[in-house]
Design a protein around this motif. Structure first.
Motif, PDB file in Angstrom:
ATOM      1  N   MET A 232       0.844  -1.160   0.000  1.00 15.17           N
ATOM      2  CA  MET A 232       0.000   0.000   0.000  1.00 15.17           C
ATOM      3  C   MET A 232       0.893   1.227   0.000  1.00 15.17           C
ATOM      4  O   MET A 232       1.226   1.773   1.037  1.00 15.17           O
ATOM      5  N   VAL A 233       1.275   1.605  -1.176  1.00 15.37           N
ATOM      6  CA  VAL A 233       2.239   2.670  -1.367  1.00 15.37           C
ATOM      7  C   VAL A 233       1.649   4.017  -0.967  1.00 15.37           C
ATOM      8  O   VAL A 233       0.513   4.340  -1.293  1.00 15.37           O
TER       9      VAL A 233
ATOM     10  N   ILE B  42      -9.244   4.634  -2.169  1.00 12.87           N
ATOM     11  CA  ILE B  42     -10.284   3.824  -2.820  1.00 12.87           C
ATOM     12  C   ILE B  42      -9.657   2.765  -3.724  1.00 12.87           C
ATOM     13  O   ILE B  42     -10.072   1.602  -3.714  1.00 12.87           O
ATOM     14  N   GLY B  43      -8.658   3.147  -4.493  1.00 16.58           N
ATOM     15  CA  GLY B  43      -7.969   2.190  -5.356  1.00 16.58           C
ATOM     16  C   GLY B  43      -7.324   1.070  -4.561  1.00 16.58           C
ATOM     17  O   GLY B  43      -7.415  -0.106  -4.918  1.00 16.58           O
TER      18      GLY B  43
ATOM     19  N   PHE C  78       0.097  -2.272 -14.250  1.00 16.58           N
ATOM     20  CA  PHE C  78      -1.049  -1.527 -13.735  1.00 16.58           C
ATOM     21  C   PHE C  78      -0.725  -0.956 -12.357  1.00 16.58           C
ATOM     22  O   PHE C  78       0.003  -1.570 -11.592  1.00 16.58           O
ATOM     23  N   ALA C  79      -1.295   0.199 -12.051  1.00 22.49           N
ATOM     24  CA  ALA C  79      -1.102   0.798 -10.739  1.00 22.49           C
ATOM     25  C   ALA C  79      -2.383   1.513 -10.317  1.00 22.49           C
ATOM     26  O   ALA C  79      -3.036   2.158 -11.139  1.00 22.49           O
TER      27      ALA C  79
ATOM     28  N   ILE D  84      -8.186  -3.026  -4.486  1.00 20.67           N
ATOM     29  CA  ILE D  84      -7.127  -4.020  -4.661  1.00 20.67           C
ATOM     30  C   ILE D  84      -7.052  -4.944  -3.450  1.00 20.67           C
ATOM     31  O   ILE D  84      -6.913  -6.156  -3.588  1.00 20.67           O
ATOM     32  N   ALA D  85      -7.147  -4.381  -2.250  1.00 19.53           N
ATOM     33  CA  ALA D  85      -7.058  -5.183  -1.030  1.00 19.53           C
ATOM     34  C   ALA D  85      -8.225  -6.160  -0.914  1.00 19.53           C
ATOM     35  O   ALA D  85      -8.041  -7.312  -0.515  1.00 19.53           O
ATOM     36  N   VAL D  86      -9.426  -5.717  -1.269  1.00 24.37           N
ATOM     37  CA  VAL D  86     -10.597  -6.609  -1.217  1.00 24.37           C
ATOM     38  C   VAL D  86     -10.433  -7.750  -2.212  1.00 24.37           C
ATOM     39  O   VAL D  86     -10.646  -8.918  -1.874  1.00 24.37           O
TER      40      VAL D  86
END
Length: 81
Positions: free
Chosen positions: A1-2, A59-60, A53-54, A64-66
């Motif tokens: 999680m950058v 929210i993004g 992809f990034a 991704i985490a879900v």
């Protein structure tokens, strides 16, 4: 999680793990939800990074985490059965 601090990472990981738990109809505790959310985000961010992809922002990273947590729950179920 950058680009996210530790506290925000734990919060987003917990929310993502909880959402994944509800989507996959699993039953986990708070700590497992946080770990699943963070691990799912790390794994899927790595894979998507290899593909070019990034996703940025809270929210993004939550999406991704879900998705990553759901994939980890699915993988665990496949190994266990």
């Amino acid at each position: 999680m950058v680009g996210m601090g530790w506290i925000l990472t734990i919060i987003v990981g917990g929310v993502a793990g909880w959402i994944a738990e509800k989507l996959m109809k699993a039953d986990h505790g708070l700590l497992t939800n946080i770990l699943l959310g963070i691990a799912g985000a790390l794994v899927l961010n790595y894979v998507l990074g290899l593909l070019g992809f990034a996703f940025a922002g809270i929210i993004g990273q939550l999406i991704i985490a879900v998705a990553g947590a759901c994939a980890l729950i699915y993988g665990y179920r496949m190994i266990r059965s």
